[in-house]
Design an enzyme around this catalytic site. Sequence first.
Site, PDB file in Angstrom:
ATOM      1  N   GLY A  24      -8.532  -5.461   5.967  1.00 31.73           N
ATOM      2  CA  GLY A  24      -9.242  -4.419   5.473  1.00 31.73           C
ATOM      3  C   GLY A  24      -8.294  -3.160   5.064  1.00 31.73           C
ATOM      4  O   GLY A  24      -7.763  -2.999   6.122  1.00 31.73           O
TER       5      GLY A  24
ATOM      6  N   LEU B  38       7.132   1.608  -4.868  1.00 33.48           N
ATOM      7  CA  LEU B  38       7.763   0.997  -5.705  1.00 33.48           C
ATOM      8  C   LEU B  38       8.230  -0.521  -5.308  1.00 33.48           C
ATOM      9  O   LEU B  38       9.091  -1.208  -5.855  1.00 33.48           O
ATOM     10  CB  LEU B  38       9.127   1.509  -6.270  1.00 33.48           C
TER      11      LEU B  38
ATOM     12  N   ASP C 240      -0.185  -1.014   3.110  1.00 31.57           N
ATOM     13  CA  ASP C 240      -1.095  -0.348   4.064  1.00 31.57           C
ATOM     14  C   ASP C 240      -0.464   0.246   4.823  1.00 31.57           C
ATOM     15  O   ASP C 240      -0.668   1.473   5.594  1.00 31.57           O
ATOM     16  CB  ASP C 240      -2.315  -1.277   4.778  1.00 31.57           C
TER      17      ASP C 240
END
Length: 289
Positions: free
Chosen positions: A40, A216, A248
Amino acid sequence: MEADVLVLGSINQDIVIGVPRHPHPGETLMATKVSRGPGGKGANQAAAASRAGSKVLMAAAIGDDEAGREQKRALERDGVDTSLIRSVVGVPTGMAHIQVDEQGENTIVVAQGANAYAMSSLENSAHRAKVVLVQNEVPSGALGDAAKFARRCGARLVVNAAPVPQSPLDFYHQADPLVVNEHEAILLSGSDDSDPRCLARELMARIGPRSVVITLGARGCLVAEGGTADEIPAVRVDEVIDTTGAGDVFVGVLAARLALGDALIEAAGRAVESAAEAVTWAGARPAQA
């Protein structure tokens, strides 16, 4: 309670499937391995922020099932305060099916589950934070409440616009920074120009965030604020195992370093280093002791 970083976001159980390559439409492939783990976007970023040394509080929703209880325990093992995570009866915990090929590239399909019931629970809260971090795997109403909470307590709002919405949400102008990858930047800006500096200018002009960070991938990131744009090169690694969750980790470490007092360019540099390390382990988070 005063936290360094308050995260409102998603919690999933990840099912990671190793494949020799990604299948074509209608094709069946045999998996090379299958594993389960915590995931998540919100939970991954909260765990990364905590591992980066900040005090993290997470607001989220899980199902009243073993998967949800395990994901909550995993966050607690990473030092995250889970007191604002609610359990929803009769709804399964969110789930992500992740295919990872032999080059470490992935494709992901997410079943929202209890994340659809995430509420900020912050309207009358006595909690405070230095940084509020949100993504787009929970309802936009809850995200808007988190943005209001950030304004009320004077917190810096970090917005990771992923998955990218069809149009910018009302509070995106409050972002400092707005964090997107190149694909998300193109969609949000409406630009045909793929140059990161041009994309950053378009995002600033169209949405009006206080700053922008464009990730990037293997090239690092671009940081735009105050009329300037600086590129931070990627850190090279010997072997890419799995890119799942690297973005993340970047966002979580960025938020943590901002909360701990780094300038944006410094925080982004630390985030690039951590994201590079993240591609050297399998899954969205490193193995816990």
